[in-house]
Each structure stands twice: as C-alpha cells, then as structure tokens.
Design a protein around this motif. Structure first.
Motif, short mmCIF file in Angstrom:
data_model
loop_
_atom_site.label_atom_id
_atom_site.label_comp_id
_atom_site.label_asym_id
_atom_site.label_seq_id
_atom_site.Cartn_x
_atom_site.Cartn_y
_atom_site.Cartn_z
N ARG A 37 -3.98 7.99 18.85
CA ARG A 37 -4.81 8.41 19.73
C ARG A 37 -5.72 8.85 20.25
N ARG A 38 -6.10 9.95 19.24
CA ARG A 38 -7.88 10.29 19.72
C ARG A 38 -8.02 9.67 19.39
N HIS A 39 -8.17 9.10 17.95
CA HIS A 39 -9.31 7.87 17.97
C HIS A 39 -9.36 6.67 18.08
N GLY A 40 -8.26 6.62 18.95
CA GLY A 40 -8.65 5.19 19.64
C GLY A 40 -8.54 4.03 18.35
N LEU A 41 -7.19 4.30 17.23
CA LEU A 41 -7.00 3.42 16.32
C LEU A 41 -6.08 2.68 16.75
N ARG A 42 -6.22 1.28 15.62
CA ARG A 42 -5.37 0.34 16.18
C ARG A 42 -3.77 0.27 15.50
N GLY A 43 -3.67 1.31 14.29
CA GLY A 43 -2.14 1.36 13.89
C GLY A 43 -2.43 2.93 13.39
N LEU A 44 -0.57 3.31 13.18
CA LEU A 44 -0.30 3.65 11.81
C LEU A 44 -0.35 2.36 10.14
N ALA A 45 -0.84 2.09 10.37
CA ALA A 45 -0.55 0.69 9.25
C ALA A 45 -1.94 1.25 7.83
N GLY A 46 -1.46 -0.04 7.21
CA GLY A 46 -2.62 0.44 6.36
C GLY A 46 -2.02 1.27 4.77
N ASP A 47 -2.39 1.96 4.22
CA ASP A 47 -1.83 2.63 3.44
C ASP A 47 -0.71 3.57 3.43
N LEU A 48 -0.15 3.62 4.18
CA LEU A 48 1.19 4.81 4.19
C LEU A 48 1.79 3.79 3.17
N PHE A 49 1.81 4.42 1.97
CA PHE A 49 2.43 3.75 0.53
C PHE A 49 4.07 3.76 0.17
N VAL A 50 4.04 2.58 0.65
CA VAL A 50 6.24 2.32 -0.31
C VAL A 50 6.07 2.54 -1.21
N ASP A 51 5.17 2.22 -2.15
CA ASP A 51 5.03 1.60 -3.98
C ASP A 51 3.07 2.73 -4.13
N GLY A 52 3.32 2.48 -5.21
CA GLY A 52 2.34 2.45 -5.87
C GLY A 52 1.53 1.48 -6.33
N ALA A 53 0.48 0.93 -7.41
CA ALA A 53 0.37 -0.16 -8.47
C ALA A 53 0.43 -0.70 -9.13
N LEU A 54 0.47 -2.24 -9.47
CA LEU A 54 1.00 -2.26 -10.79
C LEU A 54 -0.14 -1.48 -11.87
N GLY A 55 -1.49 -1.44 -11.72
CA GLY A 55 -2.01 -0.89 -12.77
C GLY A 55 -1.82 0.04 -13.56
N SER A 56 -1.59 1.01 -13.01
CA SER A 56 -1.17 2.46 -12.76
C SER A 56 0.66 3.00 -13.18
N HIS A 57 1.48 1.00 -13.23
CA HIS A 57 2.44 1.61 -13.47
C HIS A 57 3.42 2.49 -12.91
N THR A 58 3.05 2.51 -10.85
CA THR A 58 3.49 2.84 -10.47
C THR A 58 3.83 2.03 -8.44
N ALA A 59 4.04 0.81 -8.91
CA ALA A 59 4.55 -0.26 -7.85
C ALA A 59 5.60 -0.10 -8.11
N ALA A 60 6.98 -0.02 -7.36
CA ALA A 60 8.27 0.07 -7.27
C ALA A 60 8.59 -1.86 -7.37
N LEU A 61 9.41 -1.89 -8.66
CA LEU A 61 10.11 -2.91 -9.74
C LEU A 61 11.30 -2.86 -9.80
N HIS A 62 12.34 -3.94 -9.20
CA HIS A 62 13.69 -4.08 -9.65
C HIS A 62 13.83 -3.89 -11.37
N GLU A 63 13.23 -4.70 -11.85
CA GLU A 63 13.84 -4.62 -13.44
C GLU A 63 12.07 -4.15 -13.51
N PRO A 64 12.38 -3.22 -15.20
CA PRO A 64 11.20 -2.39 -15.88
C PRO A 64 9.83 -2.98 -15.89
N TYR A 65 8.71 -1.96 -16.78
CA TYR A 65 7.71 -2.36 -16.95
C TYR A 65 7.57 -3.38 -18.41
N ALA A 66 7.33 -4.47 -18.70
CA ALA A 66 7.39 -5.17 -19.72
C ALA A 66 7.03 -4.13 -20.76
#
Length: 511
Positions: free
Chosen positions: A228-257
């Motif tokens: 509200r203070r900044h007139g934003l469209r939403g509370l979205a974007g990088d609200l992290f559920v997980d990380g990234a594949l390159g850094s081995h932090t994306a959440a997987l069902h099975e381990p990284y190869a």
C-alpha cells in the motif's frame, strides 16, 4: 500508423492516412518497422545496473580469470560487487578459495554472485560485515555461500551501497531497457533481494519523464502495508519457495545427479503458500512465488488447493496470481494452475543458456533436464505466459528471449514466433493486471507503446519450410516481423516510445 497524444488513433495504408490526418508530423521509416514495445516481466534493476556499470564476470573461464578480474577492478574504500561467474561453463571448474579472494581483494570487501544470483563467493572482509552468515544455513568457510548465509551477506552489500551508486545503477538499467525496445519492466524486489529503500528510489526515478514503466512487486508474506505504501501491484516476484538449480538449492523430489546427497532447499510449505494466497486475494493484491524445482512446484499446487478451500475458486482465480520461473512442471499441474488463472512468468534464455545435451541442466538433473521450461505445454493448458530476463541472470535482450522460446533446446517444447512475441509484449501487460484487449498491440485505441526497429538486412532467402516465418495474419495483431533463425542478426532498436513519449531515439527521419 497515426498517434495522437498517448494513443494510437489509426492504422492502415499511407494514402488514407495522409488524407485522414492532414498536417500531421510524418516520419518516414525508410525500411524500418514498428512493433509493440516489449515488457520484461522479471528484473532486478539495481543489481543489473551495478552489473552494467561494474565488473562483468560472464567471460571468466577459470579461477585464475576471476582473480585477475578482481585485482584489476578493486577501488580503495569501495565494496566490489560483481556478477556472472558460472563454473559449469569453465574449462576448470575449481572455484578460488577465500584466501585467494582475500589476496586478490587486498583486504577489501568483495561480493561475486553466481550467474543465477543464488550463491556468491565473498571475501573475509565482507563476512566480517555480516557475522551472522557464519551461523546461518548455507555457510561455507571456504566455498560459495548459499541460502541464509547468502542472504546475510547480500544485506551487508545493500547497506554498503551509497545513494549515488544506487541512482547511477538504476539509471543505467532504465537506459539499457529503453535501448532494447522495452517499455515496461516488472521489478521483483523484496527484503532478501534489494530492500524497501532501493525499491522506493527506483519507483521515483522511473516516474521521471522519458523512463520505461516500472511495475513494482515485493516478495514478502504479510507485507500488505509495504504494498500500500508504495502502490505496488502485489506481494509477488521473488518470494522464495525454493532456490536455483545452478546453486543446488531448487527443491527436487529426487537428488541432484551431480550431488546425490542433496534435494535442494524448500523455504515455504503449502500452508504458508495458501495463507499468502488468501491474504493477497482478500486484499486485492497479486500473490506470487519464485519456484523452480519439481518438489517446489508440487508444494505450490498444494498451496493453491488449500487456498481455494479458504477463499473459493472464483476469487482465487480473480487474483491473477503469478509464479516466477516455473521450470519443472508437468501437464497435470499446468492444467490446475490454468484453472486458478495463474500467470507463468518465465525466462526463455535460461533454456538457451543451460539447456541442451551438455548444458548445466543435464549436469544437475540428468534425463530430467529435457522436460524443463515446457512453454508449449503451459500454453496448451491455458497458462498465460509472460516472458522476461531475470536480469542480471540473463541480459536485457527481448529478441533473444523470443528466439530462445521459438528454438527451444528440447524439440516440441517451444512456441510459435507469434506466441513467443505475444508473451513478451501483451503477456507482460496482462501479467501486471492490464487486460483491456488493447495494450500491447498496435490498433486504434491502444496506448502508444511501441518500438521502431532496423531490420533492413534481416532477410532469409530460402524455401526451406523449417525456417521460421512470422504471421502476417492481420487478425493476430502481430505485424510482419523478421525471422529469428539461429545465426541471423537480431533487430536493432532505433526508437522506443511509451504512451507517445520517446524513451530512446537514434532514428533520424528523412527530410
């Protein structure tokens, strides 16, 4: 095409145009063409600007290259911020030790982010500015910092940037966006990304005349007051559920190869996801999440299912919530997300950079890599696609993104040229809640958001049916555009216009 003020008022042939608009200022494009302006649906402005004005590590190929670049860039009294190393593409994958970094830095604080911006190598002097990092998840006494430790040092970096540095970086970013025919960007800010002051400064700068539009998002649960203070469209974007594949932090069902002891990191569970969706739906804000791995996507789907029970299907779908990246998703999940009106904010250059038979995706995931970034599946199931760069992860280069979406490294996963172009123009406007049926096209009544491109030499003379041609069907609202076949030079921007106002211009009309 005729423009009055900020609106397209007529499109047609030259003769009737002159007759209908006598006395109008006429610009002869001399072979150039006009197309709707691009929207980049996921950017980090200050980080990109610091990258543009500072040290670029994308060309490094060894630890020695990186250390030499650091030595040459150190400035007394300043924190060195650099970005872009990617050891998966190095000739020697060994990263420099912290002792080597300290020697190259001469005792200065340095922060060198990996290309995915989910890990960084840092000097001891920077760790001393963020001592909490030593006790956080993701701490390494000698290697890259990830997860919580990375967030702590990034907070210290933000505190060390001066107001002048920030403004120069943001100005460089907005100028580069305009030079690329981009009329609007979606800034994905948040407490772990850039900070509230950074976002407020960017929004003020973008409000100055002659700037691309900045649609602001803040990635934090329970922060309705910030929105509200900044007139934003939403509370979205990088609200992290997980990380990234390159850094081995994306959440997987099975381990990284290449790291069989790890399935990555998940930061939010389905209950927290559902609560955020419900809060934003009731507040009239877009909710959204960063999610990459298949386990992360599954958790998001469960969160939507719980949120539907709490607020109802129609209000949930009416929120037009969005997911960033969405790289590992199956057809059934895509159909569910489409039913909830979800936008997939995706980055085609990820596939161009890391896909293929010998890319980083295969290194991390093995045979699972072929299913990543399934644009065609998402589109077929009815998920709205909005393309962007995640800059500085990939460059601000929308034509390259369109080409990457068309020429996906996995056969059958790409889009038609028309669909890819729409995802980078109209799709971006719709992702931000503009769904008037006009914005992002060049028809009477549409906002005058467009770019003029030099493509005189971009002609492919071939009868090969495999060569991609653009639709010239007027019903598509997509003008005839040049081919984007591999090896063909991309169009060069001559002028960028938003709401009738010139943002960038090298085009000189004929007398």
């Amino acid at each position: 095409m005729a423009v009055t003020g900020d609106t397209v008022v007529w499109v047609g042939q030259d003769g009737p145009g002159h007759a209908l608009h006598p006395g109008a200022d006429v610009i002869d494009l001399d072979g150039a063409f006009v197309a709707p302006g691009f929207v980049d649906a996921h950017v980090h402005a200050t980080a990109t600007g610091l990258h543009l004005t500072g040290l670029d590590l994308t060309g490094t190929r060894t630890a020695a290259d990186l250390l030499a670049a650091v030595r040459a860039a150190i400035r007394p009294g300043e924190i060195l911020i650099a970005h872009g190393w990617d050891e998966s593409a190095w000739t020697e994958p060994r990263l420099p030790s912290r002792a080597e970094l300290d020697e190259a830095a001469g005792g200065a604080p340095i922060y060198l982010s990996r290309v995915d911006v989910h890990s960084a190598v840092v000097s001891t002097a920077l760790v001393e500015l963020a001592p909490e990092a030593r006790e956080a998840d993701g701490w390494s006494p000698d290697g890259p910092l990830t997860r919580g430790a990375h967030h702590h040092v990034r907070t210290a970096i933000r505190a060390g940037i001066t107001a002048g540095q920030r403004r120069r970086a943001q100005d460089a970013f907005l100028r580069r966006a305009a030079e690329q025919g981009i009329v609007s960007v979606h800034e994905c800010a948040g407490p772990d990304i850039s900070g509230e002051t950074d976002l407020a400064d960017l929004l003020r700068l973008a409000a100055e005349p002659g700037r691309p539009e900045v649609v602001g998002y803040w990635g934090e649960a329970g922060a309705v007051d910030v929105a509200r203070r900044h007139g934003l469209r939403g509370l979205a974007g990088d609200l992290f559920v997980d990380g990234a594949l390159g850094s081995h932090t994306a959440a997987l069902h099975e381990p990284y190869a290449d790291r069989p002891d790890s399935t990555g990191a998940r930061y939010l569970d389905a209950d927290a996801i559902a609560a955020h969706l419900a809060d934003c739906t009731e507040a009239g804000l877009q909710a959204g999440f960063h999610v990459i791995g298949d386990a992360g996507v599954a958790e998001v789907v469960r969160g939507f299912q719980l949120a539907e029970k709490a607020v109802g299907r129609r209000p949930l779908a009416g929120g037009k919530h969005r997911l960033e990246h969405l790289e590992m998703i199956d057809p059934d999940q895509a159909a569910l997300l489409a039913g909830w009106g979800v936008t997939g904010s995706m980055q085609p250059q990820f596939d161009a950079l890391w896909g293929g038979e010998d890319g980083m995706y295969v290194t991390r995931l093995g045979s699972r890599a072929a299913a990543l970034n399934p644009f065609s599946t998402l589109a077929a199931k009815g998920v709205l696609l909005a393309f962007g760069s995640d800059s500085p992860v990939t460059p601000l280069d929308p034509w390259a993104s369109v080409r990457a979406a068309v020429h996906h490294r996995t056969p059958g996963s790409g889009l038609s040229a028309r669909a890819a172009f729409n995802a980078h123009t109209r799709g971006g406007h719709r992702a931000a809640g503009v769904n008037d049926g006009l914005t992002g096209s060049l028809v009477p009544g549409a906002p005058a958001h467009y770019a003029i491109w030099d493509a005189a030499d971009l002609v492919v003379a071939t009868s090969d049916p495999r060569v991609q041609r653009w639709s010239t069907d007027p019903r598509s609202r997509v003008p005839g555009l040049p081919p984007l076949d591999p090896g063909v030079p991309l169009p060069t921007c001559l002028r960028t216009v938003r709401a009738g106002q010139v943002l960038y211009d090298v085009f000189t009309p004929s007398a």
